[in-house]
Write a protein that holds these residues in place. Sequence first.
Motif, PDB file in Angstrom:
ATOM      1  N   LEU A 120       6.001 -22.948 -21.775  1.00  0.00           N
ATOM      2  CA  LEU A 120       5.214 -22.029 -22.611  1.00  0.00           C
ATOM      3  C   LEU A 120       6.149 -21.164 -23.459  1.00  0.00           C
ATOM      4  CD1 LEU A 120       2.551 -20.642 -23.458  1.00  0.00           C
ATOM      5  CD2 LEU A 120       2.785 -19.174 -21.435  1.00  0.00           C
ATOM      6  N   ASP A 121       7.194 -20.629 -22.845  1.00  0.00           N
ATOM      7  CA  ASP A 121       8.148 -19.804 -23.606  1.00  0.00           C
ATOM      8  C   ASP A 121       8.752 -20.595 -24.762  1.00  0.00           C
ATOM      9  OD1 ASP A 121       7.735 -17.519 -22.156  1.00  0.00           O
ATOM     10  OD2 ASP A 121       9.526 -17.717 -20.898  1.00  0.00           O
ATOM     11  N   GLU A 122       9.094 -21.859 -24.500  1.00  0.00           N
ATOM     12  CA  GLU A 122       9.694 -22.693 -25.559  1.00  0.00           C
ATOM     13  C   GLU A 122       8.699 -22.952 -26.683  1.00  0.00           C
ATOM     14  OE1 GLU A 122      11.417 -26.293 -23.843  1.00  0.00           O
ATOM     15  OE2 GLU A 122      12.536 -25.002 -22.462  1.00  0.00           O
ATOM     16  N   LEU A 123       7.469 -23.244 -26.285  1.00  0.00           N
ATOM     17  CA  LEU A 123       6.423 -23.530 -27.277  1.00  0.00           C
ATOM     18  C   LEU A 123       6.196 -22.311 -28.180  1.00  0.00           C
ATOM     19  CD1 LEU A 123       4.260 -25.707 -27.995  1.00  0.00           C
ATOM     20  CD2 LEU A 123       2.744 -24.570 -26.379  1.00  0.00           C
ATOM     21  N   LEU A 124       6.119 -21.127 -27.578  1.00  0.00           N
ATOM     22  CA  LEU A 124       5.884 -19.917 -28.365  1.00  0.00           C
ATOM     23  C   LEU A 124       7.104 -19.591 -29.221  1.00  0.00           C
ATOM     24  CD1 LEU A 124       3.998 -17.667 -25.769  1.00  0.00           C
ATOM     25  CD2 LEU A 124       3.047 -18.999 -27.658  1.00  0.00           C
ATOM     26  N   ASP A 125       8.259 -19.828 -28.665  1.00  0.00           N
ATOM     27  CA  ASP A 125       9.500 -19.538 -29.392  1.00  0.00           C
ATOM     28  C   ASP A 125       9.581 -20.350 -30.694  1.00  0.00           C
ATOM     29  OD1 ASP A 125      11.936 -18.036 -29.324  1.00  0.00           O
ATOM     30  OD2 ASP A 125      12.974 -19.961 -29.114  1.00  0.00           O
ATOM     31  N   GLU A 126       9.067 -21.564 -30.661  1.00  0.00           N
ATOM     32  CA  GLU A 126       9.076 -22.406 -31.882  1.00  0.00           C
ATOM     33  C   GLU A 126       8.345 -21.718 -33.031  1.00  0.00           C
ATOM     34  OE1 GLU A 126       7.321 -26.192 -30.798  1.00  0.00           O
ATOM     35  OE2 GLU A 126       8.947 -26.600 -29.371  1.00  0.00           O
ATOM     36  N   ASP A 127       7.349 -20.897 -32.697  1.00  0.00           N
ATOM     37  CA  ASP A 127       6.589 -20.175 -33.725  1.00  0.00           C
ATOM     38  C   ASP A 127       6.998 -18.703 -33.796  1.00  0.00           C
ATOM     39  OD1 ASP A 127       5.103 -22.396 -34.426  1.00  0.00           O
ATOM     40  OD2 ASP A 127       3.566 -22.003 -32.902  1.00  0.00           O
ATOM     41  N   ALA A 128       8.162 -18.376 -33.240  1.00  0.00           N
ATOM     42  CA  ALA A 128       8.647 -16.994 -33.190  1.00  0.00           C
ATOM     43  C   ALA A 128       7.622 -16.051 -32.542  1.00  0.00           C
ATOM     44  CB  ALA A 128       9.040 -16.497 -34.584  1.00  0.00           C
ATOM     45  N   GLU A 129       6.920 -16.567 -31.536  1.00  0.00           N
ATOM     46  CA  GLU A 129       5.941 -15.768 -30.794  1.00  0.00           C
ATOM     47  C   GLU A 129       6.448 -15.592 -29.363  1.00  0.00           C
ATOM     48  OE1 GLU A 129       3.260 -14.394 -31.956  1.00  0.00           O
ATOM     49  OE2 GLU A 129       2.512 -15.566 -33.637  1.00  0.00           O
ATOM     50  N   MET A 130       5.777 -14.739 -28.592  1.00  0.00           N
ATOM     51  CA  MET A 130       6.129 -14.612 -27.176  1.00  0.00           C
ATOM     52  C   MET A 130       4.918 -14.152 -26.367  1.00  0.00           C
ATOM     53  SD  MET A 130       8.414 -11.198 -26.889  1.00  0.00           S
ATOM     54  CE  MET A 130       9.482 -11.216 -28.296  1.00  0.00           C
ATOM     55  N   VAL A 131       5.030 -14.293 -25.054  1.00  0.00           N
ATOM     56  CA  VAL A 131       3.965 -13.834 -24.162  1.00  0.00           C
ATOM     57  C   VAL A 131       3.823 -12.318 -24.340  1.00  0.00           C
ATOM     58  CG1 VAL A 131       3.365 -13.469 -21.730  1.00  0.00           C
ATOM     59  CG2 VAL A 131       4.321 -15.675 -22.461  1.00  0.00           C
ATOM     60  N   THR A 132       2.583 -11.848 -24.542  1.00  0.00           N
ATOM     61  CA  THR A 132       2.334 -10.411 -24.719  1.00  0.00           C
ATOM     62  C   THR A 132       2.427  -9.717 -23.364  1.00  0.00           C
ATOM     63  OG1 THR A 132       0.863 -10.963 -26.546  1.00  0.00           O
ATOM     64  CG2 THR A 132       0.687  -8.723 -25.648  1.00  0.00           C
ATOM     65  N   SER A 133       1.620 -10.152 -22.417  1.00  0.00           N
ATOM     66  CA  SER A 133       1.735  -9.643 -21.050  1.00  0.00           C
ATOM     67  C   SER A 133       0.990 -10.548 -20.081  1.00  0.00           C
ATOM     68  CB  SER A 133       1.227  -8.200 -20.933  1.00  0.00           C
ATOM     69  OG  SER A 133      -0.133  -8.130 -21.236  1.00  0.00           O
ATOM     70  N   VAL A 134       1.343 -10.386 -18.831  1.00  0.00           N
ATOM     71  CA  VAL A 134       0.707 -11.132 -17.741  1.00  0.00           C
ATOM     72  C   VAL A 134      -0.123 -10.129 -16.969  1.00  0.00           C
ATOM     73  CG1 VAL A 134       1.122 -12.444 -15.620  1.00  0.00           C
ATOM     74  CG2 VAL A 134       2.669 -12.694 -17.588  1.00  0.00           C
ATOM     75  N   ILE A 135      -1.424 -10.376 -16.884  1.00  0.00           N
ATOM     76  CA  ILE A 135      -2.282  -9.470 -16.130  1.00  0.00           C
ATOM     77  C   ILE A 135      -2.712 -10.197 -14.862  1.00  0.00           C
ATOM     78  CG2 ILE A 135      -4.412  -8.130 -16.144  1.00  0.00           C
ATOM     79  CD1 ILE A 135      -3.963  -7.751 -19.141  1.00  0.00           C
ATOM     80  N   SER A 136      -2.302  -9.625 -13.748  1.00  0.00           N
ATOM     81  CA  SER A 136      -2.483 -10.283 -12.466  1.00  0.00           C
ATOM     82  C   SER A 136      -3.609  -9.596 -11.691  1.00  0.00           C
ATOM     83  CB  SER A 136      -1.155 -10.162 -11.725  1.00  0.00           C
ATOM     84  OG  SER A 136      -1.271 -10.653 -10.433  1.00  0.00           O
ATOM     85  N   ILE A 137      -4.567 -10.388 -11.241  1.00  0.00           N
ATOM     86  CA  ILE A 137      -5.667  -9.851 -10.424  1.00  0.00           C
ATOM     87  C   ILE A 137      -5.353 -10.223  -8.981  1.00  0.00           C
ATOM     88  CG2 ILE A 137      -8.154  -9.792 -10.062  1.00  0.00           C
ATOM     89  CD1 ILE A 137      -8.570 -11.011 -12.798  1.00  0.00           C
ATOM     90  N   MET A 138      -5.098  -9.197  -8.163  1.00  0.00           N
ATOM     91  CA  MET A 138      -4.647  -9.476  -6.798  1.00  0.00           C
ATOM     92  C   MET A 138      -5.749  -9.263  -5.767  1.00  0.00           C
ATOM     93  SD  MET A 138      -1.938 -10.753  -6.048  1.00  0.00           S
ATOM     94  CE  MET A 138      -1.076 -11.560  -7.374  1.00  0.00           C
TER      95      MET A 138
END
Length: 187
Positions: free
Chosen positions: A97-115
Amino acid sequence: MKYYILFGPPGAGKGTQATAMAEKYNLCHISTGELLRAEIHAGTELGKQAAALINDGKLVPDSVVEGMIASRFASVKGVDGFLLDGFPRTLEQAEALDELLDEDAEMVTSVISIMIPDGMIVERIQGRAAKEGRADDASLDTIRHRIETYHSQTEPLIAYYKARGKYKEVDGTGTIGQVRDAIFSLM
Ligand code: AMP
């Protein structure tokens, strides 16, 4: 573009919360589990192969879900971002996922975890089984195996995203409304 990841064990309420999040923030909700179930219903070759794994509580191969995500990113227009529900589930998927987003100069905004604690997972999934009729919710063995898979393969992602400063967590044991408000306050 925003790229949110909705994280948490099976039965934490990711699907329920995803609907409200996608609506409020104009996000395309992508659930890899739902996409796989659609393949199963359609009787495709992919669906047949996936069904055996899903019904055993195992993960489908990384390349399968990575391809699903990439094709949605490329084809969906008119949204402010994406909400990934049930993806990534392995370190390999997170890196892809990081590589895929990096190709478009994008990145993960945040991870919201429901515990939620393990003890609540079985109860929640069994409650859902009657309503949604999912084959992988019906058997206690499958549920147990999904919990094990979550701990061994998916939980390491918490450290991965913490190290990148992306990880945020809410308590998933409250009511749907309480959990939703806690999530909205983090977005
Ligand atoms: P879910 O609807 O997210 O609970 O997913 C149901 C099942 O689909 C999981 O137990 C896995 O067998 C499979 N699955 C969904 N998402 C993924 C993923 N990202 N990687 C591998 N398998 C997945």
